[in-house]
Design an enzyme around this catalytic site. Structure first.
Site, PDB file in Angstrom:
ATOM      1  N   GLY A 290      30.778 -10.537  28.389  1.00  0.00           N
ATOM      2  CA  GLY A 290      30.335 -11.718  27.643  1.00  0.00           C
ATOM      3  C   GLY A 290      30.076 -11.401  26.187  1.00  0.00           C
ATOM      4  O   GLY A 290      30.489 -12.141  25.290  1.00  0.00           O
TER       5      GLY A 290
ATOM      6  N   ASP B 284      21.614  -3.742  20.660  1.00  0.00           N
ATOM      7  CA  ASP B 284      20.525  -3.742  21.637  1.00  0.00           C
ATOM      8  C   ASP B 284      19.651  -4.945  21.320  1.00  0.00           C
ATOM      9  O   ASP B 284      19.437  -5.263  20.152  1.00  0.00           O
ATOM     10  CB  ASP B 284      19.703  -2.451  21.561  1.00  0.00           C
ATOM     11  N   SER B 285      19.193  -5.622  22.363  1.00  0.00           N
ATOM     12  CA  SER B 285      18.446  -6.850  22.124  1.00  0.00           C
ATOM     13  C   SER B 285      17.380  -7.056  23.170  1.00  0.00           C
ATOM     14  O   SER B 285      17.359  -6.383  24.201  1.00  0.00           O
ATOM     15  CB  SER B 285      19.411  -8.042  22.131  1.00  0.00           C
TER      16      SER B 285
ATOM     17  N   HIS C 298      19.769 -14.509  17.524  1.00  0.00           N
ATOM     18  CA  HIS C 298      19.497 -13.161  17.032  1.00  0.00           C
ATOM     19  C   HIS C 298      20.783 -12.337  16.945  1.00  0.00           C
ATOM     20  O   HIS C 298      21.012 -11.636  15.978  1.00  0.00           O
ATOM     21  CB  HIS C 298      18.481 -12.484  17.956  1.00  0.00           C
ATOM     22  N   ARG C 299      21.662 -12.466  17.971  1.00  0.00           N
ATOM     23  CA  ARG C 299      22.901 -11.675  17.985  1.00  0.00           C
ATOM     24  C   ARG C 299      23.851 -12.147  16.883  1.00  0.00           C
ATOM     25  O   ARG C 299      24.433 -11.350  16.156  1.00  0.00           O
ATOM     26  CB  ARG C 299      23.576 -11.796  19.359  1.00  0.00           C
TER      27      ARG C 299
ATOM     28  N   PHE D 152      21.941 -16.952  29.533  1.00  0.00           N
ATOM     29  CA  PHE D 152      21.648 -15.919  30.530  1.00  0.00           C
ATOM     30  C   PHE D 152      20.227 -15.410  30.274  1.00  0.00           C
ATOM     31  O   PHE D 152      19.552 -15.852  29.332  1.00  0.00           O
ATOM     32  CB  PHE D 152      22.672 -14.771  30.417  1.00  0.00           C
TER      33      PHE D 152
HETATM   34  P1  IMP Z   1      20.795  -5.588  26.191  1.00  0.00           P
HETATM   35  O1  IMP Z   1      20.906  -5.869  24.737  1.00  0.00           O
HETATM   36  O2  IMP Z   1      22.105  -5.731  26.902  1.00  0.00           O
HETATM   37  O3  IMP Z   1      20.088  -4.304  26.483  1.00  0.00           O
HETATM   38  O4  IMP Z   1      19.935  -6.791  26.830  1.00  0.00           O
HETATM   39  C1  IMP Z   1      18.570  -6.768  26.912  1.00  0.00           C
HETATM   40  C2  IMP Z   1      17.997  -7.907  27.720  1.00  0.00           C
HETATM   41  O5  IMP Z   1      17.362  -8.805  26.805  1.00  0.00           O
HETATM   42  C3  IMP Z   1      18.977  -8.760  28.503  1.00  0.00           C
HETATM   43  O6  IMP Z   1      19.162  -8.303  29.801  1.00  0.00           O
HETATM   44  C4  IMP Z   1      18.244 -10.093  28.545  1.00  0.00           C
HETATM   45  O7  IMP Z   1      17.307 -10.079  29.568  1.00  0.00           O
HETATM   46  C5  IMP Z   1      17.493 -10.121  27.240  1.00  0.00           C
HETATM   47  N1  IMP Z   1      18.251 -10.868  26.236  1.00  0.00           N
HETATM   48  C6  IMP Z   1      18.900 -10.375  25.148  1.00  0.00           C
HETATM   49  N2  IMP Z   1      19.500 -11.357  24.460  1.00  0.00           N
HETATM   50  C7  IMP Z   1      19.248 -12.493  25.146  1.00  0.00           C
HETATM   51  C8  IMP Z   1      19.636 -13.853  24.935  1.00  0.00           C
HETATM   52  O8  IMP Z   1      20.357 -14.233  24.011  1.00  0.00           O
HETATM   53  N3  IMP Z   1      19.163 -14.725  25.863  1.00  0.00           N
HETATM   54  C9  IMP Z   1      18.395 -14.375  26.913  1.00  0.00           C
HETATM   55  N4  IMP Z   1      18.030 -13.134  27.159  1.00  0.00           N
HETATM   56  C10 IMP Z   1      18.451 -12.190  26.270  1.00  0.00           C
END
Ligand code: IMP
Length: 199
Positions: free
Chosen positions: A18, A75-76, A186-187, A158
């Site tokens: 995604g 990373d988020s 944010h992304r 998600f």
């Molecule tokens: P990572 O960046 O793939 O490590 O994601 C970290 C986690 O942050 C994800 O599994 C989500 O639970 C949450 N997360 C990050 N970005 C979003 C978003 O845009 N919507 C909802 N949850 C997010």
């Protein structure tokens, strides 16, 4: 002079299809060919940093070294202000053991908030570009909002999206069309900072 991306091929240091599709769409107009860490069968390094930028750097540096191409790591997570920024970098792990999508993690957050008057939160995303020689540049995007309860389940998004209502809207990220989320998220903001600075 800060370094620009002169190469026309970029590795996305993620195995999430995604995210790859989302980033591919944003980078296409710049004439950049994108391949994912998954496509190249790159190994997944351990994310043992203490900040979003550190974790994004670990992923980007590992992918750039292994592939010999510049790599973009991200990373988020969700930072809840009344909880001192938690779950933050632990956002994904907060949902373990996984039950009903992210309902488990959202219920836990709501319980921890109790009757706190402050339900403000932000999503944060770090994007780090790493070159095979080890140089890096980092960018951080944010979107502020409020956590709602009960959650507003929609057809989109998600993770914590059903619980997050971005400032300026009445609907959650799960209810808002993808185009709206992608304009303020944010992304998207972190990626725009990267394209503005490096392309
Ligand atoms: P990572 O960046 O793939 O490590 O994601 C970290 C986690 O942050 C994800 O599994 C989500 O639970 C949450 N997360 C990050 N970005 C979003 C978003 O845009 N919507 C909802 N949850 C997010």
């Amino acid at each position: 002079m800060m370094r620009k991306l002169t190469e026309k091929k970029l590795v996305l240091a993620t195995h999430n299809a995604g995210k790859v599709a989302e980033m591919q769409e944003i980078l296409a107009p710049f004439g950049i060919t994108v391949v994912s860490a998954g496509d190249l069968n790159l190994s997944e390094p351990e994310e043992n940093g203490t900040t979003f930028v550190e974790n994004a750097t670990i992923k980007a540096v590992a992918a750039a070294k292994e592939s010999g191409l510049p790599a973009l790591g991200d990373d988020s997570g969700l930072c809840v202000h009344a909880l001192g920024g938690r779950p933050g970098i632990y956002s994904a792990r907060y949902n373990e053991p996984k039950k009903n999508g992210f309902m488990y993690a959202m219920e836990k957050l709501n319980e921890e908030l109790g009757d706190s008057a402050d339900r403000s939160a932000h999503f944060a995303c770090a994007m780090v570009i790493a070159w095979p020689d080890g140089e890096t540049r980092s960018f951080e995007g944010r979107v502020n909002g409020t956590l709602c309860w009960p959650v507003k389940t929609g057809e989109h998004g998600f993770g914590y999206d059903p619980m997050f209502v971005p400032d300026g809207y009445d609907a959650s990220f799960a209810e808002l069309p993808a185009a709206v989320k992608n304009a303020v998220s944010h992304r998207a903001r972190a990626l725009k900072m990267f394209t503005d600075a490096c392309l």
